[in-house]
Design a protein around this motif. Sequence first.
Motif, PDB file in Angstrom:
ATOM      1  N   GLU A 142       0.821  -1.225   0.000  1.00 20.49           N
ATOM      2  CA  GLU A 142       0.000   0.000   0.000  1.00 20.49           C
ATOM      3  C   GLU A 142       0.854   1.274   0.000  1.00 20.49           C
ATOM      4  O   GLU A 142       0.603   2.215   0.752  1.00 20.49           O
ATOM      5  CB  GLU A 142      -0.974  -0.007   1.175  1.00 20.49           C
ATOM      6  CG  GLU A 142      -1.940  -1.189   1.131  1.00 20.49           C
ATOM      7  CD  GLU A 142      -2.974  -1.164   2.226  1.00 20.49           C
ATOM      8  OE1 GLU A 142      -3.699  -0.153   2.332  1.00 20.49           O
ATOM      9  OE2 GLU A 142      -3.047  -2.152   2.978  1.00 20.49           O
ATOM     10  N   PHE A 143       1.886   1.308  -0.863  1.00 25.18           N
ATOM     11  CA  PHE A 143       2.762   2.474  -0.950  1.00 25.18           C
ATOM     12  C   PHE A 143       2.008   3.757  -1.285  1.00 25.18           C
ATOM     13  O   PHE A 143       2.446   4.845  -0.925  1.00 25.18           O
ATOM     14  CB  PHE A 143       3.873   2.243  -1.977  1.00 25.18           C
ATOM     15  CG  PHE A 143       4.916   1.263  -1.532  1.00 25.18           C
ATOM     16  CD1 PHE A 143       5.627   1.453  -0.350  1.00 25.18           C
ATOM     17  CD2 PHE A 143       5.204   0.140  -2.292  1.00 25.18           C
ATOM     18  CE1 PHE A 143       6.601   0.563   0.060  1.00 25.18           C
ATOM     19  CE2 PHE A 143       6.174  -0.763  -1.895  1.00 25.18           C
ATOM     20  CZ  PHE A 143       6.868  -0.568  -0.715  1.00 25.18           C
ATOM     21  N   GLU A 144       0.868   3.629  -1.957  1.00 29.39           N
ATOM     22  CA  GLU A 144       0.095   4.824  -2.301  1.00 29.39           C
ATOM     23  C   GLU A 144      -0.426   5.537  -1.052  1.00 29.39           C
ATOM     24  O   GLU A 144      -0.729   6.726  -1.099  1.00 29.39           O
ATOM     25  CB  GLU A 144      -1.063   4.477  -3.244  1.00 29.39           C
ATOM     26  CG  GLU A 144      -2.211   3.715  -2.625  1.00 29.39           C
ATOM     27  CD  GLU A 144      -1.983   2.203  -2.418  1.00 29.39           C
ATOM     28  OE1 GLU A 144      -2.910   1.537  -1.908  1.00 29.39           O
ATOM     29  OE2 GLU A 144      -0.884   1.697  -2.755  1.00 29.39           O
ATOM     30  N   LYS A 145      -0.499   4.836   0.064  1.00 29.06           N
ATOM     31  CA  LYS A 145      -0.995   5.427   1.308  1.00 29.06           C
ATOM     32  C   LYS A 145       0.112   6.066   2.148  1.00 29.06           C
ATOM     33  O   LYS A 145      -0.080   7.131   2.716  1.00 29.06           O
ATOM     34  CB  LYS A 145      -1.723   4.377   2.151  1.00 29.06           C
ATOM     35  CG  LYS A 145      -3.018   3.912   1.522  1.00 29.06           C
ATOM     36  CD  LYS A 145      -3.738   2.942   2.412  1.00 29.06           C
ATOM     37  CE  LYS A 145      -5.033   2.491   1.757  1.00 29.06           C
ATOM     38  NZ  LYS A 145      -5.681   1.437   2.542  1.00 29.06           N
ATOM     39  N   HIS A 146       1.254   5.420   2.266  1.00 26.07           N
ATOM     40  CA  HIS A 146       2.309   5.920   3.165  1.00 26.07           C
ATOM     41  C   HIS A 146       3.568   6.378   2.433  1.00 26.07           C
ATOM     42  O   HIS A 146       4.465   6.932   3.051  1.00 26.07           O
ATOM     43  CB  HIS A 146       2.665   4.869   4.216  1.00 26.07           C
ATOM     44  CG  HIS A 146       3.001   3.538   3.628  1.00 26.07           C
ATOM     45  ND1 HIS A 146       4.172   3.301   2.954  1.00 26.07           N
ATOM     46  CD2 HIS A 146       2.290   2.382   3.598  1.00 26.07           C
ATOM     47  CE1 HIS A 146       4.188   2.038   2.554  1.00 26.07           C
ATOM     48  NE2 HIS A 146       3.060   1.464   2.920  1.00 26.07           N
ATOM     49  N   LYS A 147       3.628   6.152   1.130  1.00 23.63           N
ATOM     50  CA  LYS A 147       4.731   6.612   0.261  1.00 23.63           C
ATOM     51  C   LYS A 147       6.106   6.090   0.689  1.00 23.63           C
ATOM     52  O   LYS A 147       7.126   6.662   0.335  1.00 23.63           O
ATOM     53  CB  LYS A 147       4.777   8.151   0.190  1.00 23.63           C
ATOM     54  CG  LYS A 147       3.452   8.859  -0.033  1.00 23.63           C
ATOM     55  CD  LYS A 147       2.787   8.501  -1.330  1.00 23.63           C
ATOM     56  CE  LYS A 147       1.602   9.364  -1.670  1.00 23.63           C
ATOM     57  NZ  LYS A 147       0.395   9.124  -0.926  1.00 23.63           N
ATOM     58  N   GLY A 148       6.127   5.011   1.447  1.00 29.37           N
ATOM     59  CA  GLY A 148       7.403   4.421   1.851  1.00 29.37           C
ATOM     60  C   GLY A 148       7.955   4.934   3.168  1.00 29.37           C
ATOM     61  O   GLY A 148       9.000   4.480   3.625  1.00 29.37           O
ATOM     62  N   TYR A 149       7.265   5.887   3.782  1.00 30.86           N
ATOM     63  CA  TYR A 149       7.704   6.397   5.084  1.00 30.86           C
ATOM     64  C   TYR A 149       7.421   5.338   6.156  1.00 30.86           C
ATOM     65  O   TYR A 149       6.646   4.414   5.946  1.00 30.86           O
ATOM     66  CB  TYR A 149       6.999   7.716   5.419  1.00 30.86           C
ATOM     67  CG  TYR A 149       7.496   8.870   4.580  1.00 30.86           C
ATOM     68  CD1 TYR A 149       8.589   9.634   4.984  1.00 30.86           C
ATOM     69  CD2 TYR A 149       6.891   9.190   3.365  1.00 30.86           C
ATOM     70  CE1 TYR A 149       9.065  10.686   4.213  1.00 30.86           C
ATOM     71  CE2 TYR A 149       7.365  10.243   2.579  1.00 30.86           C
ATOM     72  CZ  TYR A 149       8.447  10.978   3.004  1.00 30.86           C
ATOM     73  OH  TYR A 149       8.924  12.003   2.245  1.00 30.86           O
ATOM     74  N   GLY A 150       8.012   5.497   7.313  1.00 36.52           N
ATOM     75  CA  GLY A 150       7.916   4.516   8.386  1.00 36.52           C
ATOM     76  C   GLY A 150       6.658   4.621   9.212  1.00 36.52           C
ATOM     77  O   GLY A 150       6.728   4.607  10.446  1.00 36.52           O
ATOM     78  N   SER A 151       5.521   4.695   8.584  1.00 34.48           N
ATOM     79  CA  SER A 151       4.245   4.781   9.295  1.00 34.48           C
ATOM     80  C   SER A 151       3.911   3.436   9.937  1.00 34.48           C
ATOM     81  O   SER A 151       4.487   2.395   9.596  1.00 34.48           O
ATOM     82  CB  SER A 151       3.122   5.163   8.323  1.00 34.48           C
ATOM     83  OG  SER A 151       2.879   4.078   7.426  1.00 34.48           O
ATOM     84  N   ALA A 152       2.951   3.448  10.848  1.00 37.80           N
ATOM     85  CA  ALA A 152       2.519   2.209  11.497  1.00 37.80           C
ATOM     86  C   ALA A 152       2.012   1.216  10.452  1.00 37.80           C
ATOM     87  O   ALA A 152       2.309   0.018  10.530  1.00 37.80           O
ATOM     88  CB  ALA A 152       1.436   2.516  12.529  1.00 37.80           C
ATOM     89  N   LEU A 153       1.268   1.699   9.462  1.00 35.95           N
ATOM     90  CA  LEU A 153       0.760   0.825   8.403  1.00 35.95           C
ATOM     91  C   LEU A 153       1.908   0.174   7.640  1.00 35.95           C
ATOM     92  O   LEU A 153       1.898  -1.033   7.394  1.00 35.95           O
ATOM     93  CB  LEU A 153      -0.135   1.611   7.437  1.00 35.95           C
ATOM     94  CG  LEU A 153      -0.594   0.842   6.187  1.00 35.95           C
ATOM     95  CD1 LEU A 153      -1.473  -0.355   6.581  1.00 35.95           C
ATOM     96  CD2 LEU A 153      -1.329   1.763   5.236  1.00 35.95           C
ATOM     97  N   HIS A 154       2.909   0.964   7.292  1.00 37.08           N
ATOM     98  CA  HIS A 154       4.038   0.418   6.535  1.00 37.08           C
ATOM     99  C   HIS A 154       4.795  -0.628   7.356  1.00 37.08           C
ATOM    100  O   HIS A 154       5.137  -1.707   6.846  1.00 37.08           O
ATOM    101  CB  HIS A 154       4.959   1.549   6.088  1.00 37.08           C
ATOM    102  CG  HIS A 154       5.987   1.128   5.102  1.00 37.08           C
ATOM    103  ND1 HIS A 154       7.004   1.954   4.711  1.00 37.08           N
ATOM    104  CD2 HIS A 154       6.187  -0.027   4.418  1.00 37.08           C
ATOM    105  CE1 HIS A 154       7.770   1.321   3.839  1.00 37.08           C
ATOM    106  NE2 HIS A 154       7.294   0.124   3.654  1.00 37.08           N
ATOM    107  N   VAL A 155       5.053  -0.337   8.598  1.00 38.86           N
ATOM    108  CA  VAL A 155       5.759  -1.287   9.468  1.00 38.86           C
ATOM    109  C   VAL A 155       4.938  -2.573   9.594  1.00 38.86           C
ATOM    110  O   VAL A 155       5.484  -3.684   9.541  1.00 38.86           O
ATOM    111  CB  VAL A 155       6.064  -0.655  10.838  1.00 38.86           C
ATOM    112  CG1 VAL A 155       6.607  -1.698  11.815  1.00 38.86           C
ATOM    113  CG2 VAL A 155       7.046   0.500  10.683  1.00 38.86           C
TER     114      VAL A 155
END
Length: 182
Positions: A142-155
Motif C-alpha cells: 500500500e505504498f500509495e498510502k504511506h509513500k514508503g515512510y515509516g508509518s505504522a501501516l508500513h511497518v
Amino acid sequence: MLCGIDEAGRGCLAGPLVVAGAILKEPILGLNDSKQLSEKQREAYFEILQNKAEFKIVFCDHIMVDTKGLSACLKYAIETIKSHFNGHDILMDGNCNFGVQGINTMVKADAKVPEVSAASILAKVSRDRYMCEISSRYPLYEFEKHKGYGSALHVEKIKAFGYCEIHRKSFKLKSLSQPSLF
C-alpha cells in the motif's frame, strides 16, 4: 538569480531519495514547506511551477541509497543541480552542504525562501507520484498510502510480508529487529 534546493524521502524505508533545485521565473504567492501544505495544495503548486520555474529533479533510487549511503546520494544530487544551474547562487534547506563547495545552507529555508519552498514541493510531489505509480507492482504494501515512510501501516506490512525489492535494506527499524541472543 537564486536556486533553492530541498529533498524528499531522506528517512523513508522504501523508494528513492528525490532532490530538486528550482529558480522562480516570477513570484508565486503562498509557497511554503511541502510538509506544511496539503496534498491538494502541493499538487496545485506543482502544476504552477511547471510554467513559472526552471528546475532540475534528481532521483537516487533505493539501490544507490543502500550502496552509497544518504550523504553520498545527497552530494551527487546537489552537484548535479549545481552543475545544471551553473553560475547561480544556491541555497539549500538544512545546515549541511554535504561537501559541495559554493552552496549556502539555511535551517527551515523551505518555509522562509520561496525558491527553496518550490524545490520542496517539486521533490515531494515527484517522489509521492513515483510511489503511487510503483504501488501497483507491490500492492501488498500500500505504498500509495504511506509513500514508503515509516508509518505504522508500513511497518505492519513489512512485518506481515517482509521486505520487497524497493525497500532500503540498509535502513534498520528497532521494531523489526530480532531479539539479541546476548
